[in-house]
Structures are given as C-alpha cells and as structure tokens.
Design a protein around this motif. Structure first.
Motif, short mmCIF file in Angstrom:
data_model
loop_
_atom_site.label_atom_id
_atom_site.label_comp_id
_atom_site.label_asym_id
_atom_site.label_seq_id
_atom_site.Cartn_x
_atom_site.Cartn_y
_atom_site.Cartn_z
N PHE A 46 0.86 -1.24 -0.08
CA PHE A 46 0.10 0.02 0.11
C PHE A 46 0.97 1.31 -0.12
O PHE A 46 0.43 2.38 -0.74
N LEU A 69 -7.53 -10.26 1.19
CA LEU A 69 -7.71 -8.88 1.33
C LEU A 69 -6.71 -8.25 0.11
O LEU A 69 -7.20 -7.23 -0.30
N HIS A 215 -7.37 8.14 -0.73
CA HIS A 215 -8.49 7.25 -0.91
C HIS A 215 -8.38 6.35 0.04
O HIS A 215 -7.34 6.08 0.82
N ARG A 216 -9.54 5.49 0.19
CA ARG A 216 -9.73 4.49 1.22
C ARG A 216 -10.17 3.12 0.67
O ARG A 216 -11.04 3.16 -0.36
N ILE A 217 -9.25 2.29 0.93
CA ILE A 217 -9.45 0.84 0.43
C ILE A 217 -9.77 -0.03 1.41
O ILE A 217 -9.50 0.20 2.68
N GLY A 218 -10.35 -1.21 1.19
CA GLY A 218 -10.34 -2.36 2.35
C GLY A 218 -10.94 -3.60 1.61
O GLY A 218 -11.05 -3.93 0.65
N GLY A 219 -11.17 -4.36 2.80
CA GLY A 219 -11.86 -5.69 2.61
C GLY A 219 -13.27 -5.79 1.71
O GLY A 219 -13.91 -6.83 1.15
N LEU A 220 -14.13 -4.72 2.38
CA LEU A 220 -15.32 -4.71 1.76
C LEU A 220 -15.67 -4.41 0.30
O LEU A 220 -14.72 -3.99 -0.42
N ASN A 228 -16.00 3.09 -3.81
CA ASN A 228 -16.52 3.46 -2.21
C ASN A 228 -17.35 1.85 -1.95
O ASN A 228 -17.78 1.13 -2.90
N ILE A 229 -17.54 1.76 -0.64
CA ILE A 229 -18.35 0.66 -0.21
C ILE A 229 -19.55 0.36 -0.97
O ILE A 229 -20.26 1.36 -1.34
#
Ligand code: SF4
Lengths: 392, 338
Positions: A46, A69, A215-220, A228-229
């Motif tokens: 990341f 992930l 920006h935001r990332i993640g497992g959703l 975005n989610i």
C-alpha cells in the motif's frame, strides 16, 4: 521490496538470504506470525513497495484471509510457497506438490490468484521475476509455487546479464483520473481508485504522499470505478467477474508453450508442472531412446493457463499427468478442458523416479498405439544409467 | 552472539513527515462518505475530535494514513479524507507496521476496538508495542462486541450477561493499559469519548510521540452496552476519576508517590494502571485513572530498520546494476562455451 516472513521449513532460507541484502534497499521483517508477515507485506505494498511474503503450506493456510484482502484491495504482493509434505505439519523436510489447489482456491469467496511455478533450481530466479512482473503489472497477489526439492537442490545456472532483466514499471498514479460533474474544463479532477486500465484491467496504484489521490481501500466490496463501499447486487456480480477477468487477461501476456515432441509422431503427451520437470524429461528421453514416441510439455503458469494449452492437449490421444500429489493438476485440466488426463501420482515425499515414470509412459504409449512396449534397459531393468549419453 | 546495533540519534515526533503548506480545516479532513454508526454511538464524538484535531498537527493530509481492522470503530478511515485501509479482523497493527517501515514520511494511525485489538489481534498488538513501531493506536473500548450484535468481549466484566453468556461471562478481562505496559509500550494513555478536551489533549500527545502510542478510549455503545461508563461521566464523574498529570499524587499499596510518566522503570506506572477496578463495573472499585500513564523515548523499530538499510547502502560501492552484477556473479562460477 519489503519482505514480511515467519521462519518455516523449507522456506526460511529465503528470509536468511534476503536479510543479507539490505544494501539493495531490501527490508526484511521477521514477523510475530505468518499472518503478520503477510500483513506487513500488504502494508508495504500500500505504501508503494513490492510486498513479499515467504512460507510453506501451513503458512499459506494462515495467510489465506490476508491474501483475500490483497485480492480485494488489488495490491501487488508476491507470495512464495515452498511446498512440503502435508497435511498439517506433515513432512516438513520432504517435498510435495499438494498445495496447488490451496494456491488456486484456498480462500473464502471468489478470490483468483495467479500461480507461477519454477521448474528447476536454476529457474527459480526467472520464475520469481515473472511472478513480480505479474504482481506489479496487474496489481494482484501472485503465488510462486516452489517446493522442498527445488529449495534444497542446485544446478548450474546461466548467470543473466543484469541489463537484460526486464524493467518492471510500477507506473504509480500521479494525478486525477476521473472527470467529475464539478470539472469545469472537462479534465480529470478526481481520483477513482478502481478505474481500470482497459488492457490489463489493473487499477491505479496511488501511494500515500501523493497529493490529491487520498483514498480508502479495504476488504469490503467496492463500487466499480469510484471504489466506495457497495452492497449493490449487480455491482458485486460485476466486480467478482471483473477480478476474475483481470487474472484471465494475464494469459494474453504469456508466451506460447514449448512442446517437446522431437518425432512429431507422439500420441501420448506428458504434462507436468514445477519441480517434476527434471524427472519427467528424463523419463521421456528414456522412452524415446527405447524407440518410442512421446511428447512433453511443462507448465510454468498454472493460473491462468497459457492460451494454447487447450489446443495442445487436444492434439494427443492420451495425456499423462505426473504429480507429487493425488492429481491436482489433473483435476484442473479436466475442469478447464474436459481432458481425461491419466494421473501418475506419488506422494512419498521424494522426487519422482525417472525409470519408474518411463515404464508408466511406455505402457500408455503401448495402449495408445496398440503395440507392445518394452523399454528394456531404458526402463526399470538395469543398467538404467542413461543420462550420460543424451539423445542427440 | 549479539552485537551492538548502534544507537542512532533519537527521532522525535513527526519530524520526518512533510508539513502542510498552510493552515488546514477539519472539513478538508472529512470525506464525502455517509457516517454509519448507530445514533448516539460514542464513535461520533471521537471522529469529530479527530477531524478537528488533525489540522492542528500541521502535516500534509496525503502523508497521513489510517488503518483499521474489523468492528464498528474500524469504519473510521472511510470518514477521513486521508489515505486509509479498512483491513481484516485484528491485523491492522501488522499492516501499519509494513506501512511505517516502508516509509519514514508517513504519519500512521491504527483504529481498533476491544475485540479487534485484544482478542483476534492480541498477538499483533503486543508485538507492535514491544517493537515500538511508529504508529498511534486508538483502541475504542466499549467492552462489548457491537458489530456482531452483542457478545462479551475481552474487556467485559466477569458475570456480564450477553447473548453468548446468558449465565454470565466467565472470562477474566484484560486491562488494556496494564497489558500495554507489560508489553513495554513507550506511550500508554486512557481517555473518554465524551470528554472532548481530554481526548484532544491525549491524542495530541500521542501523535507527537515517536514510537507506538496506545490510547485506550472508553467509548459508549448505546445499543449493546449502554451506560458502561456512566459512573465516570456526568456530574459525579470527578469522584470516580483520577486525572493523571505529571506529578499527580498517587496512593497504592500503602505508598504515596508523584506520578511520573517519563520514568524508565514502568513499575509505578503499572501500579497506577491497577487503580480502580477495571475488571468489574467501572466506578465501584475506586477512581479510574485517565491520562498518560507512560511516555518514554526508545528508538523505533522502523527508524532502526531504515538505519540498517542506509548503513548497508553506505558500505557498498557502485551503481545498483554493478552491485547486482557482482552479487549474482559471486560464488562458484565458470565459463562455458565461447
Ligand atoms: S453497535 Fe454500538 S459501537 Fe457499534 S455503531 Fe452501534 S452503538 Fe456504536
């Protein structure tokens, strides 16, 4: 690059070796456990490094959720699995190829991961470079499937010229890539982390420190493009298919397979992957020396398969699949190409034996061609030391 | 065998993180995502405090990274317009370790909860603390599992009745402060969601600390554990709280001493962490200490790791290509053919 790893036989030597090479900017973290090892590698990815984690089968089992992930966040990650005898603690110091299906499917959800397998000790270098190319170009975790036989083996290695090594461009994102409604001049004015490259379907890699690309990332699950989610059913279906399509698209970058069929008259094809290359090649040469025809092809890429594999399999009457497991590649080939491959499976913790395998190939050649096959001294009957005089 | 790893000059605070060009506002740090916590959740107050406090740090927004695990509080990164990763259950400290070690120029935060940090992620938490990786960990402690709808957590009191403990929980809870001190953390503090001033002061100190800062935030979950902290809130609060400052007089075990968060030996700080009964319902067993328990300097893991890389680079000659050529030509080599 950043390595996050936990000691495990027979993979620890990679951690030992890389720990010596800090002068190349290599960071090695001996983590508190397997999960932290891959976690640190994902964090480093990341942050803009090539994240690497090295382990054996039991470690892969522990890392599975984190690999998922990396699939979801679409970050470059190199996972090295030096396979050993399993299941559980199994035979830590012995070799086996029984993690193929774990590498392929061992995660929750539809989580495709490319798989690259070196075929000999000397091939490990090139296979690792290839795995890194895929990881960085396609922004994906990649599994490099080695095994105890390769890890502890050695052979002469043609030293490459450093200038000939491929340049792998991380192509970090540097600016906005999407035109919002607010844009006055029609120029991109916002950053969408899941807007893909049309050719590779890879998403942009925007590293912290780059202004305007926060920006935001993640497992959703992500919404297509904006990232975005999203719980939208159609979007999820689309994203699952897109992640799969991205991995499939790697096949376009793979060279055609090299089929070794010297006479061009073989009816039997022997197909293998990974460290069995040596014994399979030796077995095929024995069969040919005894006067029979057999073809050999060896897979470096197990996911996705090379694009010409289906057509090659279809050319032969019988396909033999020697593996040090109970038929994992056979299963994949059958599922993908409806090929009724015949397994040759040994799980003794030892490499395959060329003479034994030659006999099995000989039998199959006999069936395929309707002839009696006797390998004589080239099979199990002594003397069987034929590698000194290679077939010209 | 062990060798002296050298003691590089101690870095302080956020000196390696680029400073913002000018004043920033809380609005700039607020993302466009709709906040999705239950009405009345304590998380809102912490989010507001963080959004309004971050500009005061004076760091470039793009050099700030928030990493979270799984749980209600772990949605936090989505609401901040910085870089962020909402990761997997319990693993945020390991991911943050990778980020902090890869980059000296980032200000790294971990947002976690009592289940995330102390149950499934307990191992990563203690190892981050002992390594002293440069990150600030916000541990939202609501003493319950909220996201999964109400099961006892590793900080729930013994006897807690929840869906998974109808006859009362049997688990003896962790005191996160004692745990962090036991792991030899270099910055350990506790604060409360509803006390904006205290929260902001503690967060500022935590962010300025170089190394792992652990901040336990008592956070009310009005849906599944309402009122868990009522005794230490409201008009009577001060009779149930011990507000720690350097020099605060502390009495325990028949001894009285002046609290010193900078003392190298954590024994007294540990004794402070045992005050008040944090294993039972709060407020019954004497005043609960809040504030900074420990704040000491020790080189961080990531600074040391980077120093080793720099040292190794300085010790070799030639361009990277020359060095790689040397490396792969080392050992047993021979020429074949022409
Ligand atoms: S369940 Fe509790 S902790 Fe979670 S969002 Fe709702 S109120 Fe907050």
């Amino acid at each position: 690059m950043s390595l996050g790893s936990y000691p495990i036989t027979p993979a620890t030597d990679i951690l030992h070796e890389l720990s010596k090479h800090k002068s190349f900017g290599v960071t090695t973290l001996q983590a508190e456990d397997e999960i932290a090892g891959v976690g640190a590698a994902i964090g480093a990815a990341f942050a803009g490094s090539l994240g690497v984690t090295t382990t054996s089968g039991p470690g892969i089992a522990l890392k599975s959720e984190a690999i998922g992930l990396a699939v979801m966040t679409e970050l470059p990650l190199l996972i090295v699995d030096v396979q050993r005898g399993g299941p559980s603690t199994g035979l830590p110091t012995k070799t086996e190829q029984a993690d193929l299906l774990q590498a392929m499917y061992g995660r929750n959800g539809e989580a495709p991961v490319p798989i690259v397998a070196p075929q000999s000790p000397g091939d490990c270098f090139a296979a690792a470079v290839e795995a890194a190319r895929i990881a960085i170009t396609y922004r994906t975790p990649v599994m490099l499937l080695s095994d105890g036989y390769l890890a502890n083996g050695s052979e002469p290695w043609m030293i490459p010229d450093v200038d000939d090594l491929p340049l792998i461009d991380p192509a970090f994102a540097t600016g906005p890539n999407h035109v919002s409604k607010k844009s006055e001049d029609g120029e991109p004015d916002e950053f969408w982390p899941y807007l893909r490259d049309e050719e590779t379907l890879a998403r942009p890699w925007a590293v912290p420190g780059t202004a305007g690309l926060e920006h935001r990332i993640g497992g959703l699950e992500k919404g297509d493009g904006h990232g975005n989610i999203s719980y939208d059913p159609a979007n999820h279906d689309f994203m699952v298919r897109t992640r799969q399509a991205k991995i499939q698209a790697i096949a376009k970058s793979l060279p055609p397979l090299e089929v070794d069929d010297p006479s061009g008259e073989a009816k039997v094809l022997v197909i293998g992957w990974g460290s069995t290359y040596g014994p399979i090649g030796a077995a095929c040469r024995r069969v040919r020396r005894a006067g029979y025809h057999v073809a050999q092809v060896h897979l470096r890429h197990l996911n996705p398969f090379p694009r010409d594999l289906g057509e090659i399999l279809a050319r032969y009457d019988k396909v033999l699949v020697p593996e040090m497991n109970l038929g994992q590649l056979s299963k994949l080939l059958r599922a993908e190409y409806l090929v009724d491959g015949i397994g040759y499976n040994h799980v003794r913790g030892l490499p395959l034996k060329a003479a034994e395998l030659a006999e099995a190939i000989g039998q199959l050649v006999g069936q395929a061609e309707g002839i009696d096959v006797d390998l004589g001294e080239h099979g199990l009957n002594p003397p069987a030391d034929h590698e000194e005089a290679p077939l010209s | 065998m062990s060798i002296d790893i050298g003691t590089p000059s101690l870095r302080t605070g956020t000196e390696l993180v680029p400073a913002a060009d000018g004043p920033q506002t809380g609005k700039e740090f607020t993302s466009d995502q709709e906040v999705r916590w239950c009405p009345g959740c304590g998380d809102y107050a912490v989010l507001k405090a963080v959004q309004s406090f971050l500009p005061d740090l004076g760091l470039r927004r793009e050099n700030i990274v928030f990493v979270s695990g799984i749980g209600c509080s772990s949605r936090f990164p989505y609401y901040l317009d910085t870089y962020g990763m909402h990761s997997i259950h319990g693993r945020a400290p390991s991911i943050a370790t990778g980020i902090a070690t890869a980059r000296a120029d980032l200000n790294v935060w971990v947002v976690t909860g009592d289940g995330d940090a102390l149950s499934i992620g307990g191992n990563h938490l203690i190892h981050a603390l002992r390594r002293n990786v440069n990150m600030t960990i916000l541990l939202f402690n609501n003493r319950i599992y909220g996201l999964t709808k109400g099961q006892y957590s590793p900080t729930s009191e013994v006897g807690k009745v929840t869906k998974t403990s109808p006859m009362g929980s049997l688990d003896h809870p962790f005191n996160p402060i004692s745990l962090a001190l036991g792991a030899e953390a270099t910055f350990v503090a506790r604060t409360i969601d509803s006390d904006r001033k205290h929260l902001t002061a503690v967060l500022s100190a935590a962010a300025a600390h170089r190394g792992t800062s652990l901040v336990e935030i008592y956070q009310n979950c009005p849906i599944f554990n309402d009122g868990a902290f009522d005794a230490i809130k409201g008009p009577e609060a001060d009779t149930h709280l011990l507000r720690l400052e350097p020099g605060t007089e502390v009495t325990a075990g028949g001894r009285t001493w002046a609290h010193d968060p900078t003392a190298a030996d954590p024994a007294d700080q540990f004794a402070v962490s045992r005050l008040g009964d944090t294993a039972g319902p709060l407020g019954l067993g004497g005043p609960i200490p809040i504030g900074i328990f420990r704040q000491v300097e020790r080189p961080t893991y990531d600074d040391l790791a980077r120093a080793q890389v720099d040292q190794s680079k300085a010790a070799v000659e030639g361009t990277p290509t020359e060095r790689l050529t040397r490396l792969i030509n080392a050992g047993d080599t021979w020429n074949v053919g022409g």
